[in-house]
Write a protein that holds these residues in place. Structure first.
Motif, mmCIF file in Angstrom:
data_model
loop_
_atom_site.group_PDB
_atom_site.id
_atom_site.type_symbol
_atom_site.label_atom_id
_atom_site.label_comp_id
_atom_site.label_asym_id
_atom_site.label_seq_id
_atom_site.Cartn_x
_atom_site.Cartn_y
_atom_site.Cartn_z
ATOM 1 N N PHE A 229 0.960 -1.233 0.000
ATOM 2 C CA PHE A 229 0.021 0.058 -0.182
ATOM 3 C C PHE A 229 0.738 1.390 -0.150
ATOM 4 O O PHE A 229 0.353 2.561 -0.353
ATOM 5 N N LEU A 230 1.954 1.026 0.429
ATOM 6 C CA LEU A 230 2.908 2.332 0.311
ATOM 7 C C LEU A 230 3.368 2.751 -0.911
ATOM 8 O O LEU A 230 3.563 1.783 -1.976
ATOM 9 N N PRO A 231 3.589 4.002 -1.375
ATOM 10 C CA PRO A 231 3.760 4.135 -2.852
ATOM 11 C C PRO A 231 5.177 3.824 -3.007
ATOM 12 O O PRO A 231 6.153 3.969 -2.057
ATOM 13 N N GLY A 232 5.342 3.211 -4.125
ATOM 14 C CA GLY A 232 6.861 2.879 -4.390
ATOM 15 C C GLY A 232 7.200 1.349 -4.006
ATOM 16 O O GLY A 232 8.218 1.033 -3.950
ATOM 17 N N GLY A 233 6.136 0.781 -3.291
ATOM 18 C CA GLY A 233 6.358 -0.467 -2.589
ATOM 19 C C GLY A 233 6.334 -1.646 -3.698
ATOM 20 O O GLY A 233 6.566 -1.309 -4.862
ATOM 21 N N VAL A 234 6.545 -2.772 -3.332
ATOM 22 C CA VAL A 234 6.690 -3.933 -4.045
ATOM 23 C C VAL A 234 5.628 -4.195 -5.091
ATOM 24 O O VAL A 234 4.481 -3.861 -5.158
#
Length: 57
Positions: free
Chosen positions: A52-57
């Motif tokens: 859910f974090l931007p730039g995550g997997v």
């Protein structure tokens, strides 16, 4: 390396070892299962947060 001494040590340990009772085995199994579940759940939570974090997997 003294093979005869090593073998006597191993035999002594095996003579002291005993089969656990059903209650003891059941308790160890529950604790190990809870540990496996906890590690898996922690990994899933980390994966979910990273997704859910931007730039995550």
């Amino acid at each position: 390396m003294d093979v005869k001494y090593d073998l006597t040590s191993y035999v002594r340990v095996l003579k002291l070892a005993s089969t656990p009772s059903w209650n003891e085995f059941s308790q160890i199994s529950k604790i190990a299962g809870a540990g496996i579940f906890l590690v898996g759940f922690l990994g899933f939570v980390i994966f979910a947060v990273m997704s859910f974090l931007p730039g995550g997997v």
